[in-house]
Design a protein around this motif. Structure first.
Motif, PDB file in Angstrom:
ATOM      1  N   VAL A   1     -23.418  20.744  18.572  1.00 41.03           N
ATOM      2  CA  VAL A   1     -23.449  19.329  18.227  1.00 41.03           C
ATOM      3  C   VAL A   1     -24.900  18.938  17.972  1.00 41.03           C
ATOM      4  CG1 VAL A   1     -22.874  16.989  18.969  1.00 41.03           C
ATOM      5  CG2 VAL A   1     -21.460  18.918  19.714  1.00 41.03           C
ATOM      6  N   TRP A   2     -25.192  18.416  16.773  1.00 41.98           N
ATOM      7  CA  TRP A   2     -26.570  18.097  16.383  1.00 41.98           C
ATOM      8  C   TRP A   2     -26.751  16.590  16.276  1.00 41.98           C
ATOM      9  CZ3 TRP A   2     -29.778  22.204  16.218  1.00 41.98           C
ATOM     10  CH2 TRP A   2     -29.192  23.460  16.057  1.00 41.98           C
ATOM     11  N   VAL A   3     -27.886  16.098  16.794  1.00 40.13           N
ATOM     12  CA  VAL A   3     -28.252  14.691  16.664  1.00 40.13           C
ATOM     13  C   VAL A   3     -29.750  14.599  16.384  1.00 40.13           C
ATOM     14  CG1 VAL A   3     -26.424  13.724  18.099  1.00 40.13           C
ATOM     15  CG2 VAL A   3     -28.540  14.512  19.172  1.00 40.13           C
ATOM     16  N   GLY A   4     -30.132  13.531  15.678  1.00 38.31           N
ATOM     17  CA  GLY A   4     -31.548  13.256  15.454  1.00 38.31           C
ATOM     18  C   GLY A   4     -32.036  12.221  16.451  1.00 38.31           C
ATOM     19  N   THR A   5     -33.305  12.320  16.810  1.00 32.45           N
ATOM     20  CA  THR A   5     -33.885  11.370  17.754  1.00 32.45           C
ATOM     21  C   THR A   5     -34.789  10.398  17.023  1.00 32.45           C
ATOM     22  OG1 THR A   5     -35.927  12.584  18.291  1.00 32.45           O
ATOM     23  CG2 THR A   5     -33.906  13.229  19.453  1.00 32.45           C
ATOM     24  N   GLY A   6     -34.962   9.212  17.602  1.00 32.93           N
ATOM     25  CA  GLY A   6     -35.860   8.210  17.045  1.00 32.93           C
ATOM     26  C   GLY A   6     -37.256   8.379  17.605  1.00 32.93           C
ATOM     27  N   GLY A   7     -38.108   7.390  17.360  1.00 35.15           N
ATOM     28  CA  GLY A   7     -39.472   7.432  17.883  1.00 35.15           C
ATOM     29  C   GLY A   7     -40.474   7.951  16.882  1.00 35.15           C
TER      30      GLY A   7
END
Length: 363
Positions: free
Chosen positions: A259-265
Motif C-alpha cells: 500500500v503506497w501513500v505520499g506524505t505532505g510537508g
C-alpha cells in the motif's frame, strides 16, 4: 492524424530525460507521442486496451489510440472535472454544469444525455455488469442510475441533518465490489451501501479521507491527518491502522503487494506499507508531492507522478526503491499514469497527454 499528436517525436527539452549515473548514456525511455487536449485537465485517464480516454475543463472528451492518434473528440460544453466511468462498449461522463452523457466507446456518439442534474464533481463508478452507474452529489446524496436509459433506480439523501447550503465539494472516488458501494462523505465518515437499494450496511467514523482502494476483500483508506487504515469490506471491521506521517498527500494505491501513500510537508516522501499488517516496508524521497496513485511496470519499476511545476514521473527500482530515472513533463502530474505493456501514458494539469516507451532491461 490530428495536428496535436506527434507520434514518435524525438525527445524535446520539455520532455527531457534525467538519468541516474548508473544508467550511463542508454536512454531508458523514449518519447512515443504528445498531444494537447487544448485546455487544462484534472479528469485523469481511463485505460483502454488500445489507448486512453480523458476529458478537460473545456468540456471535451477525447479518445486516443496508443499511437497518439485521435479516435474521436466530443464537446460537452462544460468542464468535465472527473474521470468518466467505463462500461463494456460505452463511457459515462458528467460535467460541472450538471450534464450526464453516455457515449459510444467506438465512435463517441451520444447515446443519451441528461441535463439539469447536480454538478458531477466526484467520479462516477459503474458495476461490473454495466447495468448501473453510481453518482455522489456535491451534498453527499448518492444515486444509482440505469446505464441503458439514465433513469434513476434509487437515491439516498445527503447524510446528517439539513443545514445551510455549503459550497459544492468533491468526494473521493467510491469503491464498488460484491454488492457494496463504499463512499467517503466528509464528516459523515466512510459507509458501505447496498448496490441493490442504497441501504446502509456499515459505517465508520473516518473523516478527511483522501481516497480509498480495494484489494481482495480489504478496503484501504488514507486521510489528510496521516492515517492509513485497512477495513474488512464486508462489515467495516478495522484490521490495522498506521500513521506513517503527520500529513498525507495522496489516496492509497496498491502495487506489488504494498500500500503506497505520499506524505505532505517540505520534504515529500513515498511510503510503502505491508498490505497484511501495515508495517512500513519502503520509504523514498520525492522531488515533489504525490497526490494521486503509483503504477508498477513489469516487476522491476514503480512509477510515481509528482505534482510540482516540473511534473516529474519518477521510476523507482523495486526492492531498493532508489530512482532508476525520471522524465520531466513541465506540467504538474496530478493523476495516475496508465501502463500499456512497455508504454507509459500520463496526463498533465495543462491538458497535455504525454507518452513514453520504456526500454526492456538488458539480461
Amino acid at each position: 492524424m490530428s495536428s496535436r499528436a506527434c507520434p514518435c517525436t524525438p525527445l524535446l527539452p520539455a520532455l527531457a530525460l534525467t538519468l541516474v549515473a548508473a544508467m550511463g548514456c542508454r536512454e531508458p525511455a523514449t518519447s512515443a507521442f504528445r498531444y494537447s487536449t487544448d485546455a487544462s485537465s484534472r479528469a485523469g485517464l481511463v485505460a483502454l486496451t488500445d489507448g486512453v480516454l480523458t476529458a478537460n475543463e473545456a468540456g471535451t472528451v477525447v479518445r486516443l489510440e496508443r499511437s497518439g492518434r485521435v479516435a474521436w473528440r466530443v464537446p460537452l460544453d462544460r468542464e468535465v472535472a472527473t474521470r468518466p466511468a467505463l462500461l463494456a462498449d460505452s463511457v459515462i461522463a458528467g460535467t460541472v454544469g450538471g450534464d450526464l452523457v453516455r457515449l459510444a466507446l467506438d465512435t463517441g456518439a451520444v447515446q443519451w444525455r441528461l441535463s439539469g442534474e447536480p454538478p458531477v464533481l466526484t467520479a462516477p463508478v459503474a458495476d461490473a455488469a454495466g447495468k448501473y452507474v453510481f453518482l455522489v452529489g456535491p451534498d453527499g446524496a448518492v444515486r444509482a442510475l440505469f446505464t441503458d436509459t439514465g433513469k434513476t433506480d434509487w437515491e439516498r439523501p445527503p447524510p446528517g441533518r439539513p443545514g445551510p447550503a455549503a459550497a459544492p465539494r468533491a468526494f473521493p472516488t467510491p469503491v464498488l465490489k460484491d454488492g457494496l458501494l463504499v463512499v467517503a462523505l466528509g464528516d459523515a465518515g466512510v459507509m458501505a451501501l447496498a448496490t441493490q437499494d442504497g441501504a446502509r450496511r456499515w459505517q465508520r467514523d473516518v473523516r478527511d479521507v483522501l481516497g480509498m482502494t480495494l484489494w481482495r476483500d480489504t478496503l484501504y483508506v488514507s486521510t489528510r491527518q496521516g492515517r492509513v487504515l485497512a477495513l474488512r469490506l464486508g462489515d467495516g471491521t478495522p484490521l490495522w491502522e498506521q500513521a506513517p506521517a503527520a500529513a498525507l498527500s495522496s489516496p492509497p494505491s496498491l502495487a506489488l503487494g504494498t500500500v503506497w501513500v505520499g506524505t505532505g510537508g517540505a520534504a515529500p516522501l513515498l511510503v510503502g506499507l505491508s498490505s497484511e499488517d501495515g508495517e512500513e516496508v519502503a520509504r523514498a524521497t520525492l522531488p515533489d508531492a504525490l497526490v494521486s496513485g503509483v503504477t508498477p511496470v513489469r516487476e522491476d519499476l514503480l512509477l510515481v507522478p509528482t505534482s510540482g511545476r516540473q511534473g516529474r514521473l519518477v521510476a523507482l527500482k523495486t526492492g531498493t526503491w532508489q530512482p532508476a530515472f525520471s522524465v520531466r513533463a513541465d506540467t504538474p502530474l496530478r493523476t495516475q499514469p496508465v501502463v500499456l505493456g512497455d508504454q507509459v501514458i500520463v496526463l498533465g494539469l495543462d491538458g497535455r497527454v504525454l507518452s513514453w516507451r520504456l526500454r526492456t532491461p538488458a539480461r
